[in-house]
Design an enzyme around this catalytic site. Structure first.
Site, PDB file in Angstrom:
ATOM      1  N   PRO A 260       0.777  -1.252   0.000  1.00  0.00           N
ATOM      2  CA  PRO A 260       0.000   0.000   0.000  1.00  0.00           C
ATOM      3  C   PRO A 260       0.805   1.297   0.000  1.00  0.00           C
ATOM      4  O   PRO A 260       0.228   2.367  -0.140  1.00  0.00           O
ATOM      5  CB  PRO A 260      -0.844  -0.109   1.281  1.00  0.00           C
ATOM      6  CG  PRO A 260      -0.068  -1.007   2.188  1.00  0.00           C
ATOM      7  CD  PRO A 260       0.668  -1.973   1.297  1.00  0.00           C
ATOM      8  N   TYR A 261       2.125   1.220   0.163  1.00  0.00           N
ATOM      9  CA  TYR A 261       2.934   2.443   0.248  1.00  0.00           C
ATOM     10  C   TYR A 261       4.011   2.460  -0.830  1.00  0.00           C
ATOM     11  O   TYR A 261       4.289   1.447  -1.465  1.00  0.00           O
ATOM     12  CB  TYR A 261       3.580   2.563   1.633  1.00  0.00           C
ATOM     13  CG  TYR A 261       2.576   2.735   2.743  1.00  0.00           C
ATOM     14  CD1 TYR A 261       1.913   3.942   2.938  1.00  0.00           C
ATOM     15  CD2 TYR A 261       2.251   1.674   3.590  1.00  0.00           C
ATOM     16  CE1 TYR A 261       0.976   4.100   3.939  1.00  0.00           C
ATOM     17  CE2 TYR A 261       1.305   1.819   4.603  1.00  0.00           C
ATOM     18  CZ  TYR A 261       0.668   3.033   4.772  1.00  0.00           C
ATOM     19  OH  TYR A 261      -0.268   3.190   5.759  1.00  0.00           O
ATOM     20  N   GLU A 265      10.245   1.884   5.655  1.00  0.00           N
ATOM     21  CA  GLU A 265      11.640   1.921   6.090  1.00  0.00           C
ATOM     22  C   GLU A 265      12.003   0.832   7.081  1.00  0.00           C
ATOM     23  O   GLU A 265      12.762   1.083   8.033  1.00  0.00           O
ATOM     24  CB  GLU A 265      11.933   3.295   6.694  1.00  0.00           C
ATOM     25  CG  GLU A 265      11.148   3.640   7.960  1.00  0.00           C
ATOM     26  CD  GLU A 265       9.801   4.307   7.752  1.00  0.00           C
ATOM     27  OE1 GLU A 265       9.272   4.894   8.707  1.00  0.00           O
ATOM     28  OE2 GLU A 265       9.261   4.237   6.622  1.00  0.00           O
ATOM     29  N   HIS A 289      14.617   8.410   0.220  1.00  0.00           N
ATOM     30  CA  HIS A 289      13.736   8.703   1.356  1.00  0.00           C
ATOM     31  C   HIS A 289      13.842   7.608   2.416  1.00  0.00           C
ATOM     32  O   HIS A 289      14.019   7.884   3.602  1.00  0.00           O
ATOM     33  CB  HIS A 289      12.293   8.829   0.856  1.00  0.00           C
ATOM     34  CG  HIS A 289      11.302   9.127   1.934  1.00  0.00           C
ATOM     35  ND1 HIS A 289      10.977  10.415   2.307  1.00  0.00           N
ATOM     36  CD2 HIS A 289      10.566   8.316   2.735  1.00  0.00           C
ATOM     37  CE1 HIS A 289      10.091  10.368   3.295  1.00  0.00           C
ATOM     38  NE2 HIS A 289       9.821   9.102   3.564  1.00  0.00           N
ATOM     39  N   GLU A 290      13.749   6.351   1.976  1.00  0.00           N
ATOM     40  CA  GLU A 290      13.773   5.246   2.943  1.00  0.00           C
ATOM     41  C   GLU A 290      15.145   5.118   3.605  1.00  0.00           C
ATOM     42  O   GLU A 290      15.247   4.773   4.785  1.00  0.00           O
ATOM     43  CB  GLU A 290      13.366   3.925   2.272  1.00  0.00           C
ATOM     44  CG  GLU A 290      12.000   3.942   1.572  1.00  0.00           C
ATOM     45  CD  GLU A 290      10.872   4.485   2.426  1.00  0.00           C
ATOM     46  OE1 GLU A 290      10.928   4.411   3.666  1.00  0.00           O
ATOM     47  OE2 GLU A 290       9.902   5.016   1.845  1.00  0.00           O
ATOM     48  N   HIS A 293      15.456   7.505   6.367  1.00  0.00           N
ATOM     49  CA  HIS A 293      14.757   7.015   7.558  1.00  0.00           C
ATOM     50  C   HIS A 293      15.673   6.204   8.478  1.00  0.00           C
ATOM     51  O   HIS A 293      15.364   6.037   9.657  1.00  0.00           O
ATOM     52  CB  HIS A 293      13.582   6.118   7.157  1.00  0.00           C
ATOM     53  CG  HIS A 293      12.275   6.831   7.079  1.00  0.00           C
ATOM     54  ND1 HIS A 293      11.757   7.577   8.117  1.00  0.00           N
ATOM     55  CD2 HIS A 293      11.347   6.892   6.084  1.00  0.00           C
ATOM     56  CE1 HIS A 293      10.580   8.064   7.764  1.00  0.00           C
ATOM     57  NE2 HIS A 293      10.313   7.682   6.546  1.00  0.00           N
ATOM     58  N   GLU A 312       8.907  12.084   9.480  1.00  0.00           N
ATOM     59  CA  GLU A 312       8.753  12.282   8.036  1.00  0.00           C
ATOM     60  C   GLU A 312       9.275  13.618   7.517  1.00  0.00           C
ATOM     61  O   GLU A 312       9.863  13.681   6.443  1.00  0.00           O
ATOM     62  CB  GLU A 312       7.286  12.088   7.637  1.00  0.00           C
ATOM     63  CG  GLU A 312       6.769  10.671   7.877  1.00  0.00           C
ATOM     64  CD  GLU A 312       7.523   9.590   7.097  1.00  0.00           C
ATOM     65  OE1 GLU A 312       8.321   9.924   6.209  1.00  0.00           O
ATOM     66  OE2 GLU A 312       7.303   8.399   7.393  1.00  0.00           O
ATOM     67  N   ASP A 369      -4.009   6.153  10.965  1.00  0.00           N
ATOM     68  CA  ASP A 369      -4.121   5.952   9.518  1.00  0.00           C
ATOM     69  C   ASP A 369      -4.998   7.025   8.878  1.00  0.00           C
ATOM     70  O   ASP A 369      -4.777   7.422   7.732  1.00  0.00           O
ATOM     71  CB  ASP A 369      -4.698   4.567   9.194  1.00  0.00           C
ATOM     72  CG  ASP A 369      -3.674   3.454   9.387  1.00  0.00           C
ATOM     73  OD1 ASP A 369      -2.467   3.756   9.471  1.00  0.00           O
ATOM     74  OD2 ASP A 369      -4.081   2.281   9.465  1.00  0.00           O
ATOM     75  N   TYR A 377       4.961  15.129   6.121  1.00  0.00           N
ATOM     76  CA  TYR A 377       6.113  15.061   5.223  1.00  0.00           C
ATOM     77  C   TYR A 377       6.499  16.467   4.737  1.00  0.00           C
ATOM     78  O   TYR A 377       7.610  16.936   4.952  1.00  0.00           O
ATOM     79  CB  TYR A 377       5.791  14.203   3.996  1.00  0.00           C
ATOM     80  CG  TYR A 377       5.538  12.743   4.256  1.00  0.00           C
ATOM     81  CD1 TYR A 377       6.471  11.782   3.885  1.00  0.00           C
ATOM     82  CD2 TYR A 377       4.361  12.302   4.846  1.00  0.00           C
ATOM     83  CE1 TYR A 377       6.249  10.428   4.101  1.00  0.00           C
ATOM     84  CE2 TYR A 377       4.117  10.957   5.076  1.00  0.00           C
ATOM     85  CZ  TYR A 377       5.069  10.023   4.703  1.00  0.00           C
ATOM     86  OH  TYR A 377       4.852   8.693   4.928  1.00  0.00           O
TER      87      TYR A 377
END
Length: 611
Positions: A260-261, A265, A289-290, A293, A312, A369, A377
């Site tokens: 879903p993403y 990370e 990005h990851e 993290h 974020e 959620d 972010y």
């Protein structure tokens, strides 16, 4: 004292130092069954019970050594699950430790797990399991103190018929006569429960760097290894900016399309969406990005989900620092322009006064959620970008970034902790002048204010100028019956990211006539593009114009790509488009089992099928 409104555990009395998992993967029953041993330490005196978070978990027994313990599973809270209250045989005083063994199994309602049929994988031959625990879904995978304020180490023995990988370092395998294998893992760096991750499937690994392997189904391994070849450069750039990489391995797992993403990370093993496999390395910013993290979020962690921007916002800021070093400042600023558009869309979706558009929202009684958006972010990034400029640039701010990691590594912090250290660092290293500048910041507007940031940062738009210019040409031509000033060569000099920005600019003007959309597609072949970011923006432009020719393409994309960044807005926009509502609902319901439970729940809300 840790505060977390989304956890039911007794965070004020005990903390978990280590969890050992011993689980068997059953693809037929779609369950994980076995035990979790939690090493608990009292942080107060006279502790008589341990309260753990659970959600849709079947508890079989609880014990300490040979002592079988009394326990009760409280009535389910709609958003936070069921508190598991365990009566201790004797009270614990501050500093006392004990090991609690919980025998349990997950159930079919487990929101962390997605069990894929062979038909839902690339290879079509073997089943597949993966987990997604952020934000508060670890409690459906393992009874735990499911709060980012708790940092722990973990180990695991996973018995499975196919290869298992985890957010930990593999330390051995044991094959059994029945064809299964026990895969053993250990995570020695302390981390929050939401980073526990497991995937099991027909997986093949390919080394792509001195500390990196990419894992995926064999059918995708060549494409994945090629796409992520720059991973080591990303890590080294992060190390130069911050501190040495702390996690040993940095592996990547390319998941099936229902993930879903964009990425998750998980330490030692970042989970990424296959939508990044563009074939031109244009979408690997997600990996930057990851990797960022690894420091921001994983080493320095938010105390609870109300301070999610500390994970974020910092990560986006570091991601763009990495991009700036690797691709030039203009590329980093261009990324910020794209991020700004995402922030505008999130604020418009919630509404300017909605509490979830604040950088530090109140989540008491809320499901984290539901608060997930671009706000933590991009509004977080904008605050840090503003502070860097305000305080005197990178020469002042980059040493602070490194010090932030050194100060808070291994800890969970809140916004007040962050702000206090920012002040003390600036005073100690740069004197009263910087403190005076910090005192001029409108902290209340930045942190508690809703809507867009109080300061409108100006980004270098060198790479955006050509995109804006082409968009204006199309916009100016809207009243011409047959425009002739456009050719297929218009996009020849554009990077794929510039094409994305061009399409974003088109989406900001009034919908173009259908004849113009026909022409744009004929010239630029946008419907046929496989790059997911371009495909998504093109389909959104068409939906805004009620361009019904695109509807079958929208259904095909949104029901085969479970990344919420794409499928949620597409189905939501189809639902609102002319003659689209019934098609959106029908398409979602027909493919509901394709989506991860987190995505499925959110889409059902988007389409008015759930509250």
């Amino acid at each position: 004292m840790p505060y977390d409104p989304t956890s039911l555990s007794n965070l004020d009395e005990v903390k978990t130092n280590h969890i050992h998992l011993d689980l068997t993967v059953d693809f037929t029953a779609k369950t994980l069954a076995g035990s979790a041993e939690l090493e608990i330490e009292a942080i107060a005196d006279n502790v008589a019970k341990v309260v753990l978070d659970t959600s849709f978990i079947a508890i079989h027994s609880v014990s300490i050594g040979d002592n079988v313990l009394q326990y009760s599973l409280e009535k389910r809270h709609e958003k936070y699950g069921s508190a598991l209250t365990i009566e201790l045989p004797s009270t614990l005083n501050k500093g006392d430790k004990t090991k609690v063994l919980v025998k349990y199994a997950t159930t079919e309602e487990c929101t962390a797990c997605q069990w894929l049929e062979p038909s839902q994988t690339v290879g079509k031959k073997h089943p597949y399991l993966f987990t997604q625990c952020q934000a508060i879904h670890a409690r459906s995978l393992v009874p735990c103190q499911d709060s980012p304020s708790i940092k722990l180490t973990y180990s695991a023995n996973i018995n499975a018929p196919l290869r298992a990988v985890m957010s930990a370092v593999p330390i051995g395998e044991e094959k059994h006569a029945n064809g299964t294998t026990t895969f053993k893992f250990h995570q020695k760096t302390r981390m929050p429960s939401y980073l526990i991750a497991l995937a099991v499937g027909n997986l093949e690994g390919r080394e792509i760097g001195p500390r990196s392997t990419v894992w995926t189904e064999p059918e995708v391994i060549e494409a994945a290894a090629w796409e992520f070849v720059d991973t080591e450069t990303f890590i080294r750039t992060g190390e130069e900016l911050l501190t040495p990489y702390d996690w040993g391995r940095y592996d990547l797992l390319v998941l099936p399309a229902s993930f879903p993403y964009g990425g998750m990370e998980n330490p030692c093993l970042t989970f990424v969406t296959p939508s990044l496999l563009a074939g031109d390395r244009s979408l690997v910013d997600v990996v930057a990005h990851e990797i960022a993290h690894s420091w921001m979020g994983n080493l320095v962690t938010t105390e609870n989900w109300e301070h999610f921007w500390l994970n974020e916002g910092f990560t986006v800021f570091v991601e763009r620092k990495i991009l700036g070093r690797m691709q030039g400042k203009e590329a980093a600023e261009f990324s910020a322009i794209i991020g700004h558009k995402a922030l505008v869309e999130s604020v418009e979706l919630y509404g300017n006064d909605h509490p979830f558009t604040a950088l530090r929202p109140c989540l008491r009684g809320e499901d984290p959620d539901d608060a997930f958006s671009s706000v933590p972010y991009e509004k977080g990034f904008n605050l840090l970008y503003y502070l860097e400029k305000h305080l005197g640039g990178a020469d002042v701010f980059e040493p602070y970034l490194k010090a932030h990691v050194q100060e808070f590594a291994g800890r969970s912090i809140n916004t007040d902790d962050w702000k206090a250290f920012l002040y003390s660092f600036m005073e100690k290293n740069f004197g009263q002048e910087k403190v005076d500048l910090l005192n001029k910041v409108d902290w209340e507007a930045w942190l508690a204010g809703t809507g867009m940031p109080p300061v409108n940062n100006k980004f270098d738009d060198t790479l955006a100028k050509a995109c804006n210019c082409l968009c204006k040409k199309w916009d100016d031509s809207r009243h011409e019956a047959k425009p002739t000033q456009f050719t297929p060569k218009d996009l020849d000099e554009f990077t794929s990211t510039q094409t994305v920005v061009f399409l974003e600019r088109v989406s900001e003007v009034a919908p173009l006539p259908h004849t113009h959309l026909d022409l744009m597609d004929e010239l630029y072949k946008l419907t046929a593009v496989r790059n997911s970011e371009i495909r998504f923006r093109w389909q959104m432009i068409c939906l805004k114009a009620d361009y019904e020719k695109i509807y079958p393409e929208v259904v095909a994309f949104s029901t085969t790509m479970g990344r919420m960044k794409f499928c949620r807005p597409l189905l939501r926009s189809l639902y609102l488009a002319k003659n689209g509502a019934e098609l959106a609902r029908k398409s979602f319901l027909a493919h509901k089992s394709f989506y991860h439970p987190i995505a499925s729940g959110m889409i059902a809300k988007d389409l008015g099928l759930a509250k």
